[in-house]
Structure formats: structure tokens, C-alpha cells
Design a protein around this motif. Structure first.
Motif, short mmCIF file in Angstrom:
data_model
loop_
_atom_site.label_atom_id
_atom_site.label_comp_id
_atom_site.label_asym_id
_atom_site.label_seq_id
_atom_site.Cartn_x
_atom_site.Cartn_y
_atom_site.Cartn_z
N THR A 93 35.33 29.68 31.47
CA THR A 93 34.99 28.68 30.45
C THR A 93 36.02 27.56 30.45
O THR A 93 37.10 27.68 31.01
CB THR A 93 34.91 29.33 29.06
N GLY A 94 35.66 26.46 29.80
CA GLY A 94 36.54 25.30 29.80
C GLY A 94 36.54 24.66 31.18
O GLY A 94 35.55 24.71 31.91
N MET A 95 37.66 24.05 31.54
CA MET A 95 37.77 23.38 32.84
C MET A 95 38.32 24.38 33.85
O MET A 95 39.52 24.47 34.09
CB MET A 95 38.63 22.13 32.73
N SER A 96 37.40 25.16 34.42
CA SER A 96 37.75 26.23 35.35
C SER A 96 36.78 26.18 36.51
O SER A 96 35.60 25.86 36.34
CB SER A 96 37.66 27.58 34.62
N THR A 97 37.28 26.55 37.71
CA THR A 97 36.41 26.50 38.89
C THR A 97 35.93 27.89 39.31
O THR A 97 35.22 28.02 40.30
CB THR A 97 37.18 25.86 40.06
N GLY A 98 36.31 28.91 38.55
CA GLY A 98 35.87 30.27 38.88
C GLY A 98 36.46 31.24 37.88
O GLY A 98 37.40 30.92 37.15
N ASP B 295 35.63 28.30 22.60
CA ASP B 295 35.11 27.32 23.57
C ASP B 295 35.84 25.99 23.46
O ASP B 295 35.24 24.97 23.09
CB ASP B 295 33.61 27.12 23.37
N LEU B 296 37.12 25.95 23.82
CA LEU B 296 37.85 24.70 23.86
C LEU B 296 37.46 23.91 25.12
O LEU B 296 37.03 24.49 26.12
CB LEU B 296 39.36 24.95 23.85
N ILE B 297 37.61 22.60 25.08
CA ILE B 297 37.18 21.74 26.19
C ILE B 297 37.89 22.11 27.49
O ILE B 297 37.25 22.30 28.53
CB ILE B 297 37.45 20.26 25.85
N VAL B 298 39.21 22.22 27.45
CA VAL B 298 39.99 22.50 28.66
C VAL B 298 40.21 23.99 28.85
O VAL B 298 39.97 24.54 29.93
CB VAL B 298 41.35 21.77 28.61
N ARG B 299 40.62 24.67 27.78
CA ARG B 299 41.05 26.07 27.88
C ARG B 299 39.92 27.07 27.69
O ARG B 299 40.11 28.25 27.91
CB ARG B 299 42.16 26.33 26.88
N PHE C 159 46.26 32.67 26.51
CA PHE C 159 45.25 33.24 27.41
C PHE C 159 44.05 32.30 27.40
O PHE C 159 43.43 32.08 26.36
CB PHE C 159 44.84 34.65 26.93
N TRP C 160 43.71 31.74 28.58
CA TRP C 160 42.68 30.71 28.65
C TRP C 160 41.49 31.13 29.53
O TRP C 160 41.61 32.00 30.37
CB TRP C 160 43.24 29.41 29.23
N HIS C 161 40.38 30.44 29.32
CA HIS C 161 39.15 30.51 30.14
C HIS C 161 38.36 31.81 29.95
O HIS C 161 37.54 32.16 30.80
CB HIS C 161 39.47 30.30 31.63
N MET C 162 38.57 32.50 28.85
CA MET C 162 37.90 33.79 28.65
C MET C 162 36.43 33.61 28.29
O MET C 162 36.05 32.66 27.61
CB MET C 162 38.63 34.58 27.57
N SER C 163 35.62 34.56 28.74
CA SER C 163 34.18 34.54 28.42
C SER C 163 33.90 35.10 27.04
O SER C 163 32.85 34.84 26.46
CB SER C 163 33.40 35.35 29.47
N ALA C 164 34.84 35.88 26.50
CA ALA C 164 34.70 36.45 25.16
C ALA C 164 36.06 36.54 24.52
O ALA C 164 37.04 36.94 25.16
CB ALA C 164 34.06 37.84 25.22
N VAL C 165 36.13 36.12 23.24
CA VAL C 165 37.35 36.24 22.43
C VAL C 165 37.08 37.32 21.40
O VAL C 165 36.15 37.20 20.59
CB VAL C 165 37.70 34.90 21.76
N LEU C 166 37.88 38.39 21.40
CA LEU C 166 37.56 39.59 20.62
C LEU C 166 38.58 39.87 19.51
O LEU C 166 38.65 40.99 19.02
CB LEU C 166 37.46 40.80 21.56
N VAL C 167 39.34 38.85 19.12
CA VAL C 167 40.31 38.99 18.02
C VAL C 167 40.16 37.82 17.07
O VAL C 167 39.47 36.83 17.38
CB VAL C 167 41.76 39.06 18.56
N GLU C 168 40.82 37.91 15.92
CA GLU C 168 40.75 36.86 14.91
C GLU C 168 42.16 36.47 14.49
O GLU C 168 43.08 37.30 14.53
CB GLU C 168 39.96 37.35 13.69
#
Length: 281
Positions: free
Chosen positions: A251-256, A205-209, A225-234
Motif C-alpha cells: 500500500t501507499g507508494m510501493s512497487t511490491g 492508508d496513508l498516501i506514501v506509507r 512500519f509502512w506499506h501494510m495491507s492490514a493494520v491490526l492495532v489502535e
């Protein structure tokens, strides 16, 4: 006999020539170039394209680097400088230019709603920290090449924004561009690795990305890779081409809901489409 006399007098032998081959010889703005260098006895090779350092790697016979032409480079030419060092410490220099072609990216004006402007203003320090976090990763060079062959598209969906589009915000100057490829689809759509790589950033959950992942593919090539609803790696995990790494979101600064996909060579963004279309040596 003159050369023999110089050698007997202790003078060093002439520097062997540097042979540099650039492909293509003229490159579209925001695209990738391959630079091959040969020089007898070279111990190390380094270079710079424009203002961007090049990372050279050898196969034992020649040296190779991938470079990127910044998308905002004016059409014309970009200086290339290569330095090859011999075991005795002497350095041979090759200087030339690469032609830069107009990619004819379109221009768009984006009107930021007041609430987005307010959010940007409220989070300036956090945004700066985020920028520092990701910008510290791009210049890192892993000598091992992890990928092979062409990349694959990391998600299915509609291409909602192309790489390179020039942008003006709220009627201001056109001084920025879209750094990646946007793929729009429903929240939860799988996001997969476009090529084998090592996870070097995994943030939910980064502010922009927003939900963000960066893969290191080796030899200075990274994907983001930005704006994902789930991050599934470490971080530290090796992922194979086609392996699930996250899910599309807004997520982040995204309009859709969409995935923003970056391809970088060092600090330079290049067009992801060309990494889908061809293999790089």
C-alpha cells in the motif's frame, strides 16, 4: 584557607566536574551511541549531539542518553555538548566530539516511472500533511522505558533493501538515503512488534506509507512500519514483543509487497540491524 575565605565571603563553591563516557567512541554513520554522564548534585542534564537534542534519564547515580548519528553525516567528528544544572541554578558544561566513521553504504539510482512522478505532483499537499503527521511524533519523549533486551525482526522474508543506501532519483544528486530496512514477502505475511511499546499511530492508508503503525518504546525510541495491507492495532494500545500488529502489503507508494521498518532515536534514523544484534543499556 583561601577556599574557606571565599565561602565566608559568600562565593559559591566551585562547580563539580562533569564526567562523560561515550560508547562507542567512534560511531558508524547511521548508528547508535550511548552517552553516560556523572556529576555530583546534578538536578537535570540535557545535551545535543550535532544538531539533535539528547534526552537524558537518571538511575539515581548517573545519567544516560541514547543518540543517533545521521546517516549522511560526513566522516570526521560530531560535536557533543552536555549541560548539567545544580539545585542552585548554576550550570556546568562539557564539550567534546564523537568520531564518525564511514559506513560505506552503497549508492543506487532509482528511476521513477512517469505515473509515480505524476502521483507525487498531484498529491503534494497530502504528502506534506503526512510528513507533518509522522514528524510530530518522532521528537516526543516518554520517560518510561517500555522495552528490554534485543529487538526481534518484525517480519519473516527477504531483505530487499538495506538501511543507509544512498539514493539518486532519475539521475539527480545523491542527497537522500533509505531510512529503514525493507523485508519482502507475500501480502498477508504477519508483522509483529519488535519490542514492547505503545501504539502512537495506526493509519490504514496513508498516501506514501500506506498502512502505517508507529510504536513508542519510551525514552525517545520509536519504530515505524509502512506499506501494510492490514493494520491490526489502535492508538494507545500497549503491545508486547512478538505481538501481531499488521500484515505485509504493497500500500501507499510501493512497487511490491514488503515491510519498510524504521528505528528512530528522536528525529534520527538508525540502522535497525544493530538493534537486533545487541542490547542497549
Amino acid at each position: 584557607l583561601g577556599r574557606l575565605g571565599a565561602e565566608l565571603a559568600g562565593e559559591p563553591a566551585p562547580l563539580p566536574p562533569i564526567t562523560a563516557r561515550v560508547e562507542p567512541t567512534a560511531v558508524l554513520q547511521g548508528h547508535t551511541v550511548v552517552i553516560q554522564v556523572a556529576m555530583d548534585g546534578a538536578q537535570t542534564v540535557r545535551g545535543i549531539l550535532g544538531d539533535a537534542p539528547l534526552a537524558f534519564f537518571t538511575n539515581g547515580q548517573s545519567w544516560r542518553a541514547l543518540g543517533g548519528v545521521p546517516a549522511l553525516t560526513p566522516p570526521g567528528s560530531l560535536p557533543l555538548r552536555i549541560e548539567a544544572t545544580l539545585p542552585d541554578g548554576r550550570v556546568a558544561v562539557h564539550e567534546s566530539h564523537i568520531g564518525v566513521l564511514d559506513a560505506r553504504y552503497r549508492t543506487e539510482n532509482i528511476n521513477l516511472p512517469q505515473d509515480v512522478q505524476d502521483r507525487l505532483n498531484r498529491n503534494r499537499e497530502a504528502i506534506a500533511r503526512e510528513r507533518e503527521l509522522v514528524n510530530a511524533i518522532w521528537p516526543q519523549v516518554t520517560p518510561e522505558r517500555l522495552w528490554s533486551g534485543r529487538f526481534i525482526l518484525p517480519a519473516q522474508g527477504r531483505i530487499s533493501s538495506e538501511f543507509g543506501t544512498r539514493r539518486s532519483y532519475n539521475g539527480g544528486p545523491v542527497n537522500s538515503f533509505h531510512e529503514g530496512l525493507d523485508i519482502a514477502n507475500a501480502t498477508g505475511t504477519p508483522v509483529v512488534a519488535p519490542a514492547r511499546g505503545r501504539v502512537v499511530l495506526a493509519e490504514p492508508d496513508l498516501i506514501v506509507r500506506g498502512g502505517a503503525v508507529i510504536l513508542d518504546h519510551g525514552q525517545g525510541v520509536h519504530t515505524g512500519f509502512w506499506h501494510m495491507s492490514a493494520v491490526l492495532v489502535e492508538p494507545g494500545q500497549i503491545v508486547e514483543q512478538g505481538q501481531l500488529i499488521g500484515r505485509i502489503g504493497s500500500t501507499g507508494m510501493s512497487t511490491g509487497p514488503h515491510l519498510h521498518w524504521d528505528v528512530r532515536i528522536g528525529m534520527i534514523n538508525v540502522n535497525p540491524r544493530e538493534w537486533l544484534d545487541r542490547e542497549w543499556p
